[in-house]
Design a protein around this motif. Structure first.
Motif, PDB file in Angstrom:
ATOM      1  N   PRO A 315      44.743  57.641  79.481  1.00 47.37           N
ATOM      2  CA  PRO A 315      45.429  58.746  78.810  1.00 47.37           C
ATOM      3  C   PRO A 315      45.797  59.901  79.744  1.00 47.37           C
ATOM      4  N   TYR A 316      45.148  59.969  80.893  1.00 49.33           N
ATOM      5  CA  TYR A 316      45.562  60.938  81.911  1.00 49.33           C
ATOM      6  C   TYR A 316      45.021  60.477  83.255  1.00 49.33           C
ATOM      7  N   PHE A 317      45.480  61.145  84.326  1.00 51.46           N
ATOM      8  CA  PHE A 317      45.061  60.798  85.677  1.00 51.46           C
ATOM      9  C   PHE A 317      44.351  62.001  86.285  1.00 51.46           C
ATOM     10  N   GLU A 318      43.162  61.771  86.835  1.00 56.19           N
ATOM     11  CA  GLU A 318      42.331  62.871  87.320  1.00 56.19           C
ATOM     12  C   GLU A 318      42.889  63.520  88.587  1.00 56.19           C
ATOM     13  N   THR A 342      40.419  69.051  84.506  1.00 55.24           N
ATOM     14  CA  THR A 342      39.730  67.849  84.037  1.00 55.24           C
ATOM     15  C   THR A 342      38.586  68.198  83.089  1.00 55.24           C
ATOM     16  N   GLY A 343      37.950  69.367  83.318  1.00 54.62           N
ATOM     17  CA  GLY A 343      36.908  69.803  82.401  1.00 54.62           C
ATOM     18  C   GLY A 343      37.458  70.077  81.015  1.00 54.62           C
ATOM     19  N   TYR A 344      38.636  70.690  80.955  1.00 56.60           N
ATOM     20  CA  TYR A 344      39.292  70.949  79.670  1.00 56.60           C
ATOM     21  C   TYR A 344      39.613  69.638  78.962  1.00 56.60           C
ATOM     22  N   LEU A 345      40.144  68.672  79.699  1.00 55.99           N
ATOM     23  CA  LEU A 345      40.511  67.396  79.091  1.00 55.99           C
ATOM     24  C   LEU A 345      39.271  66.623  78.659  1.00 55.99           C
ATOM     25  N   ASP A 346      38.216  66.681  79.457  1.00 55.18           N
ATOM     26  CA  ASP A 346      36.969  66.027  79.065  1.00 55.18           C
ATOM     27  C   ASP A 346      36.402  66.657  77.796  1.00 55.18           C
ATOM     28  N   ALA A 347      36.467  67.983  77.723  1.00 56.87           N
ATOM     29  CA  ALA A 347      35.967  68.681  76.534  1.00 56.87           C
ATOM     30  C   ALA A 347      36.788  68.345  75.300  1.00 56.87           C
ATOM     31  N   ALA A 348      38.061  67.981  75.524  1.00 56.96           N
ATOM     32  CA  ALA A 348      38.937  67.623  74.410  1.00 56.96           C
ATOM     33  C   ALA A 348      38.703  66.192  73.938  1.00 56.96           C
ATOM     34  N   GLY A 349      37.768  65.504  74.563  1.00 60.13           N
ATOM     35  CA  GLY A 349      37.400  64.179  74.094  1.00 60.13           C
ATOM     36  C   GLY A 349      38.120  63.030  74.753  1.00 60.13           C
ATOM     37  N   SER A 355      40.926  55.462  75.697  1.00 62.10           N
ATOM     38  CA  SER A 355      40.589  56.515  74.757  1.00 62.10           C
ATOM     39  C   SER A 355      41.248  56.224  73.418  1.00 62.10           C
ATOM     40  N   GLY A 356      40.666  56.750  72.354  1.00 63.61           N
ATOM     41  CA  GLY A 356      41.211  56.556  71.013  1.00 63.61           C
ATOM     42  C   GLY A 356      41.996  57.764  70.558  1.00 63.61           C
ATOM     43  N   PHE A 357      41.890  58.116  69.287  1.00 58.15           N
ATOM     44  CA  PHE A 357      42.605  59.253  68.719  1.00 58.15           C
ATOM     45  C   PHE A 357      42.261  60.528  69.495  1.00 58.15           C
ATOM     46  N   PRO A 358      43.255  61.417  69.814  1.00 57.27           N
ATOM     47  CA  PRO A 358      44.670  61.376  69.431  1.00 57.27           C
ATOM     48  C   PRO A 358      45.583  60.715  70.458  1.00 57.27           C
ATOM     49  N   TYR A 359      45.042  59.775  71.231  1.00 60.54           N
ATOM     50  CA  TYR A 359      45.828  59.138  72.290  1.00 60.54           C
ATOM     51  C   TYR A 359      46.356  57.782  71.824  1.00 60.54           C
ATOM     52  N   LEU A 360      46.896  57.752  70.618  1.00 60.95           N
ATOM     53  CA  LEU A 360      47.436  56.540  70.030  1.00 60.95           C
ATOM     54  C   LEU A 360      48.927  56.743  69.781  1.00 60.95           C
ATOM     55  N   PRO A 361      49.794  56.183  70.616  1.00 57.53           N
ATOM     56  CA  PRO A 361      51.227  56.459  70.517  1.00 57.53           C
ATOM     57  C   PRO A 361      51.856  56.120  69.171  1.00 57.53           C
TER      58      PRO A 361
END
Length: 449
Positions: A315-318, A342-349, A355-361
């Motif tokens: 879902p993203y690249f570090e 990356t800390g923000y994205l990790d905190a966002a789940g 990864s699952g929701f909300p990373y489901l196109p």
């Protein structure tokens, strides 16, 4: 002046933490090719050439990062401002960019982000054409943006046909409606593809046989499904499918064909022409003899791409280093800021590699198409924008079904962003309608929020 500064600040929120950009291996190859004026036909030749021009002028690899993010931010603002006021559009742009499913991808340097930004700009220009904004200049910009969008991705043909066709239609608007329609059809279906192909051929100096991964994806998937090789011995000498199964990963054909000494012959260079010809013949025979199996494996891959199995890949690249990039000039200069990102994205789940929701196109595709249809039904001034957006969402996804070679979240970046833009626009439209209805004896059309 304040709005451009605000938009520039939004761009900075993305580019500074990852400066000069997150470079996977293929983007690193594209940069080196562009820097040495050795453009290949593998990825986005025209955009590679533009990248090379900026490098020749003394700019660094960061130009592709800034350009991609700026296109997305400008396109978002342009699309939102068709219905929202200036500052609400800035706010909507900021919130969209900071949404984890979008923010994580925007730092990546690659054609999926370039395509998403160009597509957003094209849709914003379509909306402005319907609303009567300086038609000649806007139509010309739409034609250029549509050509570059088609160059960016292998499924970009619908943007080329629709964008160039509409641009020419509005340029010919002073003539009869019949002449404008005929001119638009000829431009979109004939002239634009020829112009794109001619421009690409002009700048390309390396033939990387880009068809091979797609052909191998189809042939190997069908072979494994039928438990019978669909490849000739020229490209698959051993004919041993057990060797293929050892490395086969659904949605990642590269794991089987890229490693040296693998079970199949693979060469992305001039010496690979023989392999490409043999694969093409094998592929045509396979589709002719096993059309249902071929279609089935394409739909199964599309299921993975859309996340219909409940998860999606990468879902993203570090960082560039995490993707194996070795060149010091392509590594993150501000690692501390990237740690915050990356800390923000990790905190966002966000979980890696899946990864699952909300990373489901599929969710964004559904919401985008649904909102676009409702906008088209409810608003005359936004109808063309909404109809074109829905047409592109559907046609681009349909074409992607038959052209995608893997299953990664980034392939659906354009759907994710449109799946946010269109529902937000619909919400603003409904709010404007409600306010209008609350006014006594008002017969005005819903205005701008």
């Amino acid at each position: 002046m304040l709005v451009p500064l605000a938009l520039a600040s939004i761009v900075a929120l993305v580019v500074l933490p990852v400066w000069p950009g997150v470079f996977p291996g293929d983007s690193q190859v594209r940069f080196e090719s562009a820097a040495h004026d050795s453009i290949s036909d593998q990825y986005s030749p025209l955009l590679q050439w533009i990248w090379g021009v900026t490098t020749d002028l003394g700019f660094g690899p960061w130009t592709a990062l800034v350009a991609g993010v700026a296109l997305c931010v400008i396109g978002l603002y342009g699309a939102y401002s068709l219905q929202l006021g200036r500052w609400p559009s800035v706010l909507a742009t900021l919130l969209t960019v900071l949404f984890p499913a979008v923010y994580g991808l925007l730092g990546w340097v690659g054609r999926d982000i370039w395509f998403a930004g160009l597509l957003l700009c094209a849709l914003a220009l379509v909306g402005r054409l319907q609303q009567g904004h300086r038609k000649a200049a806007v139509a010309g910009a739409l034609i250029v943006v549509s050509i570059l969008a088609a160059d960016a991705r292998q499924n970009g043909l619908p943007v080329l046909v629709i964008g160039v066709g509409l641009g020419v239609y509005f340029l010919l608007g002073s003539r009869s409606r019949k002449q404008a329609i005929v001119g638009a059809v000829i431009a979109g279906l004939v002239a634009a593809p020829l112009l794109l192909k001619g421009g690409q051929d002009l700048v390309v100096s390396q033939d990387f046989q880009p068809q091979q991964p797609l052909l191998y994806q189809d042939l190997l998937a069908v072979s494994l499904r039928l438990d019978e090789s669909q490849l000739s011995r020229v490209v698959f000498p051993s004919q041993d499918l057990a060797e293929v199964r050892k490395s086969w990963q659904p949605g990642n054909v590269g794991a089987t064909i890229f490693p040296p000494g693998g079970p199949v012959r693979f060469s992305m260079g001039p010496d690979g022409a023989e392999i490409t010809d043999e694969l093409t013949a094998d592929w045509k025979r396979m589709v002719r003899e096993h059309p249902i199996t071929y279609l089935g494996q394409r739909l199964r891959l599309q299921k993975l791409v859309l996340g219909l199995n409940g998860s999606t890949s990468y879902p993203y690249f570090e960082s560039s280093a995490a993707l194996g990039t070795q060149s010091p000039r392509l590594l993150q200069d501000l690692s501390g800021l990237n740690d915050v990102r990356t800390g923000y994205l990790d905190a966002a789940g966000v979980d890696l590699p899946t990864s699952g929701f909300p990373y489901l196109p599929w969710i964004y595709l559904l919401f985008g198409v649904g909102a676009g249809v409702l906008i088209a039904l409810r608003s005359d001034r936004l109808r063309l924008f909404a109809v074109v957006a829905v047409a592109l969402q559907v046609s681009l996804q349909a074409l992607l079904t038959f052209t995608v070679i893997g299953a990664e979240f980034r392939f659906e970046a354009f759907q994710v962003i449109l799946g946010i833009v269109l529902p937000v626009t619909l919400g603003s439209l409904l709010l404007a309608e409600r306010r209008q209805q609350a006014l006594p004896d008002s017969r005005e059309q819903p205005g701008v929020v």
